[in-house]
Design an enzyme around this catalytic site. Structure first.
Site, PDB file in Angstrom:
ATOM      1  N   GLU A   1       0.885  -1.176   0.000  1.00 53.69           N
ATOM      2  CA  GLU A   1       0.000   0.000   0.000  1.00 53.69           C
ATOM      3  C   GLU A   1       0.912   1.212   0.000  1.00 53.69           C
ATOM      4  O   GLU A   1       1.511   1.539   1.026  1.00 53.69           O
ATOM      5  CB  GLU A   1      -0.908  -0.007   1.243  1.00 53.69           C
ATOM      6  CG  GLU A   1      -1.957  -1.091   1.228  1.00 53.69           C
ATOM      7  CD  GLU A   1      -3.052  -0.860   0.193  1.00 53.69           C
ATOM      8  OE1 GLU A   1      -3.060   0.187  -0.476  1.00 53.69           O
ATOM      9  OE2 GLU A   1      -3.898  -1.756   0.057  1.00 53.69           O
TER      10      GLU A   1
ATOM     11  N   CYS B   1      -2.523   9.117   2.840  1.00 56.34           N
ATOM     12  CA  CYS B   1      -2.197   8.567   1.521  1.00 56.34           C
ATOM     13  C   CYS B   1      -3.248   8.921   0.482  1.00 56.34           C
ATOM     14  O   CYS B   1      -2.953   8.979  -0.701  1.00 56.34           O
ATOM     15  CB  CYS B   1      -2.034   7.058   1.613  1.00 56.34           C
ATOM     16  SG  CYS B   1      -3.498   6.241   2.236  1.00 56.34           S
TER      17      CYS B   1
HETATM   18  P1  NAD Z   1       7.507   5.509   7.812  1.00 58.62           P
HETATM   19  O1  NAD Z   1       8.709   6.362   7.701  1.00 58.62           O
HETATM   20  O2  NAD Z   1       6.773   5.403   9.090  1.00 58.62           O
HETATM   21  O3  NAD Z   1       7.937   4.055   7.294  1.00 58.62           O
HETATM   22  C1  NAD Z   1       7.031   2.993   7.125  1.00 58.62           C
HETATM   23  C2  NAD Z   1       7.611   1.713   7.670  1.00 58.62           C
HETATM   24  O4  NAD Z   1       8.728   1.315   6.868  1.00 58.62           O
HETATM   25  C3  NAD Z   1       8.097   1.850   9.098  1.00 58.62           C
HETATM   26  O5  NAD Z   1       7.586   0.781   9.862  1.00 58.62           O
HETATM   27  C4  NAD Z   1       9.605   1.815   8.956  1.00 58.62           C
HETATM   28  O6  NAD Z   1      10.248   1.247  10.080  1.00 58.62           O
HETATM   29  C5  NAD Z   1       9.820   0.973   7.719  1.00 58.62           C
HETATM   30  N1  NAD Z   1      11.069   1.291   7.034  1.00 58.62           N
HETATM   31  C6  NAD Z   1      11.574   2.519   6.806  1.00 58.62           C
HETATM   32  N2  NAD Z   1      12.747   2.422   6.119  1.00 58.62           N
HETATM   33  C7  NAD Z   1      12.960   1.117   5.920  1.00 58.62           C
HETATM   34  C8  NAD Z   1      13.989   0.365   5.251  1.00 58.62           C
HETATM   35  N3  NAD Z   1      15.033   0.971   4.672  1.00 58.62           N
HETATM   36  N4  NAD Z   1      13.901  -0.971   5.230  1.00 58.62           N
HETATM   37  C9  NAD Z   1      12.841  -1.593   5.822  1.00 58.62           C
HETATM   38  N5  NAD Z   1      11.849  -0.935   6.450  1.00 58.62           N
HETATM   39  C10 NAD Z   1      11.906   0.393   6.516  1.00 58.62           C
HETATM   40  O7  NAD Z   1       6.416   5.969   6.782  1.00 58.62           O
HETATM   41  P2  NAD Z   1       6.532   6.440   5.272  1.00 58.62           P
HETATM   42  O8  NAD Z   1       7.102   5.355   4.438  1.00 58.62           O
HETATM   43  O9  NAD Z   1       7.093   7.803   5.153  1.00 58.62           O
HETATM   44  O10 NAD Z   1       4.959   6.498   5.033  1.00 58.62           O
HETATM   45  C11 NAD Z   1       4.327   7.496   4.359  1.00 58.62           C
HETATM   46  C12 NAD Z   1       4.015   6.987   2.951  1.00 58.62           C
HETATM   47  O11 NAD Z   1       3.084   5.916   3.053  1.00 58.62           O
HETATM   48  C13 NAD Z   1       3.367   8.027   2.082  1.00 58.62           C
HETATM   49  O12 NAD Z   1       3.952   7.952   0.816  1.00 58.62           O
HETATM   50  C14 NAD Z   1       1.906   7.586   2.033  1.00 58.62           C
HETATM   51  O13 NAD Z   1       1.279   7.987   0.843  1.00 58.62           O
HETATM   52  C15 NAD Z   1       2.044   6.078   2.121  1.00 58.62           C
HETATM   53  N6  NAD Z   1       0.824   5.484   2.672  1.00 58.62           N
HETATM   54  C16 NAD Z   1       0.091   4.658   1.864  1.00 58.62           C
HETATM   55  C17 NAD Z   1      -1.100   4.121   2.338  1.00 58.62           C
HETATM   56  C18 NAD Z   1      -1.960   3.236   1.480  1.00 58.62           C
HETATM   57  O14 NAD Z   1      -2.891   2.647   2.003  1.00 58.62           O
HETATM   58  N7  NAD Z   1      -1.685   3.110   0.201  1.00 58.62           N
HETATM   59  C19 NAD Z   1      -1.530   4.401   3.640  1.00 58.62           C
HETATM   60  C20 NAD Z   1      -0.735   5.236   4.422  1.00 58.62           C
HETATM   61  C21 NAD Z   1       0.442   5.762   3.931  1.00 58.62           C
END
Ligand code: NAD
Length: 462
Positions: A220, A254
């Site tokens: 997602e 998102c």
């Molecule tokens: P975040 O920084 O909280 O990271 C998400 C998860 O990924 C965390 O649990 C983190 O520990 C893990 N992570 C981070 N770097 C990593 C790596 N190098 N290796 C393994 N795991 C790692 O959140 P984020 O990624 O900034 O989330 C925001 C994004 O999520 C936005 O782009 C948003 O659009 C998207 N999002 C999508 C949905 C959906 O349903 N499609 C819902 C919510 C958010």
């Protein structure tokens, strides 16, 4: 904020947690429907008994107004978990395919099998909803679950770590806390399904790690959700809904409307409507009214500030960044002028598939044209955000916005293996099927082929 570092799971403990979950799953504990129902009910109570603590935690981590947390996060969790509780028998029951004269003697069925140990990795922006809703689906499907909350929402992660063992069975549902190092360690292990919600770069890392074990993945990912504006729309309502959608959780959603495509000669009217909508939604300074969430951390504030500093467009209003408050005043809503609806469609199709496509129009042909000529995870007409929680609709991205589904029965199916079974009685060989055996005899084999082969209609004449 809590000191999550103190909660980080030691790296050497991670394989042990995984091993424990595997063992507990193999014991068969998660399979009985009664067990799943009890755990789902306990999950409902986990949320219901602690509504205020969740609101406080989200206020601490994201500065989010409590009402907004209630409305857009906690209600959603309770709805999804209760839905799983109410429907688990139906969703998990063995199904029969449609009757077929040829196959009925084999009693074909589809068993809904739990996949095994599933991993849920969630992001900071809706840290309760995006962890507990998939958890409910995974429990309903009969799996053991390893949960990895976002390390950016430390108070929420600490609260979940405290509450989960108080309500749920710790042998089969366990939290691992940590950042990149811990998640990398988790991803070395073989899971039976991984659901990752977050940004596309990490999504690629997750999918690559999963591929080593042939683990199926649901991703997602990010939004890039455009709004296509028809001048023949209710401009006041469109502007109000879009502005509200952009400001909710300070744009950290998102399914936020990410940008607006508007015909050039309608741009000024629409921007004026957006300004009025903003003033209506925030009659007093949102920095002081507590009606606007904060950006999760300084890195993200700087990222947003850079976007504003480097824009080639004109900043119409807002552009007030309060770094010391970890805050950007008014999340960014680019308004992109286009010639007409065809140019808007081309603009969208030149880019990654959006998570949601928003269309604002009163005209049925306009709506049809945009929907028929684009592809997005989901689409909403004259609405933002709310439609994605509508009962019975699967939610999921396509292309760069992800793949797989995470709500309702579609989420249950994500964590379920459809295991087809047949059971053929020995007497069936006395009917047609004996023709399969060698040495082949042409007459019975011809009859068998005649029964099996579909009749293909002729091609239409030009
Ligand atoms: P975040 O920084 O909280 O990271 C998400 C998860 O990924 C965390 O649990 C983190 O520990 C893990 N992570 C981070 N770097 C990593 C790596 N190098 N290796 C393994 N795991 C790692 O959140 P984020 O990624 O900034 O989330 C925001 C994004 O999520 C936005 O782009 C948003 O659009 C998207 N999002 C999508 C949905 C959906 O349903 N499609 C819902 C919510 C958010």
């Amino acid at each position: 904020m809590s000191d999550l570092n103190a909660l980080y799971t030691p790296l050497e403990k991670i394989p042990q947690v995984h091993e424990g979950l595997k063992k507990a799953f193999r014991s068969g504990k998660t399979r009985p429907i009664a067990f799943r129902k009890t755990q789902l009910l306990k999950l409902c109570h986990l949320v219901q008994d602690n509504l205020q603590r969740f609101k406080d935690a989200l206020l601490a981590d994201l500065g989010r107004p409590a009402n907004e947390t209630d409305f857009l996060e906690l209600n959603g969790v309770l709805i999804e978990v209760k839905k799983a509780y109410d429907n688990v028998e139906k969703w998990a029951s063995t199904e029969k395919p449609p009757f077929s004269l040829f196959w009925f003697s084999m009693s074909p069925h589809i068993r809904k099998e739990p996949k095994g140990v599933v991993l849920l990795i969630s992001p900071f922006n809706y840290p309760v909803y995006l962890l507990l809703c998939p958890l409910a689906a995974a429990i309903a499907a009969g799996n053991a679950v390893l949960l990895k909350p976002s390390e950016l929402c430390t108070t929420v992660a600490a609260l979940l770590t405290e509450l989960l063992p108080k309500y749920l069975d710790t042998e089969v549902y366990e939290i691992v806390n940590g950042g990149v190092e811990e998640t990398t360690k988790i991803l070395e292990l073989p899971f039976n399904h991984i659901l990752y919600t977050g940004n596309g770069n990490v999504g690629r890392i997750v999918a690559t790690a999963a591929a080593k074990h042939l683990t199926p993945v649901t991703l997602e990912l990010g939004g890039k959700s455009p709004c296509v504006i028809d001048p023949d729309c209710d401009v006041k309502v469109a502007a109000k809904r879009i502005m509200w959608g952009r400001l909710v959780n300070s744009g950290q959603l998102c399914i936020s409307p990410d940008y607006v495509l508007v015909p050039k000669d309608f741009q000024d009217t629409f921007v004026e409507a957006l300004k009025q909508a903003y003033e209506e939604l925030h009659p007093t300074d949102p920095l002081k009214s507590g009606m606007l969430s904060r950006i999760v951390n300084e890195r993200h504030v700087l990222r947003l500030k850079r976007l504003l500093d480097n824009t080639k467009g004109t900043v119409v209003f807002g552009n007030k960044v309060e770094l010391s408050e970890r805050e950007i005043f008014g999340p960014i809503l680019p308004v992109v002028p286009v010639k007409d609806v065809d140019a808007a469609i081309e603009f969208i199709n030149e880019r990654d598939n959006p998570l949601v496509l928003y269309v604002f129009t009163r005209n049925r042909d306009f709506k049809k044209k945009v929907l028929n000529n684009t592809l997005s995870g989901t689409a909403s007409i004259n609405e933002v955000i709310m439609g994605c929680q509508a009962e019975g609709l699967p939610f999921g991205g396509v292309g760069a916005s992800g793949y797989g589904y995470t709500t309702g029965q579609a989420a249950f199916n994500t964590f379920t293996h459809m295991r087809s079974t047949v059971e053929n009685p020995t007497w069936a060989d006395s009917l047609l099927l004996h023709a399969r055996y060698t040495p082949y005899k042409s007459a019975p084999l011809r009859r068998l082929t005649w029964m099996l082969r579909p009749s293909i209609p002729p091609l239409p004449k030009d």
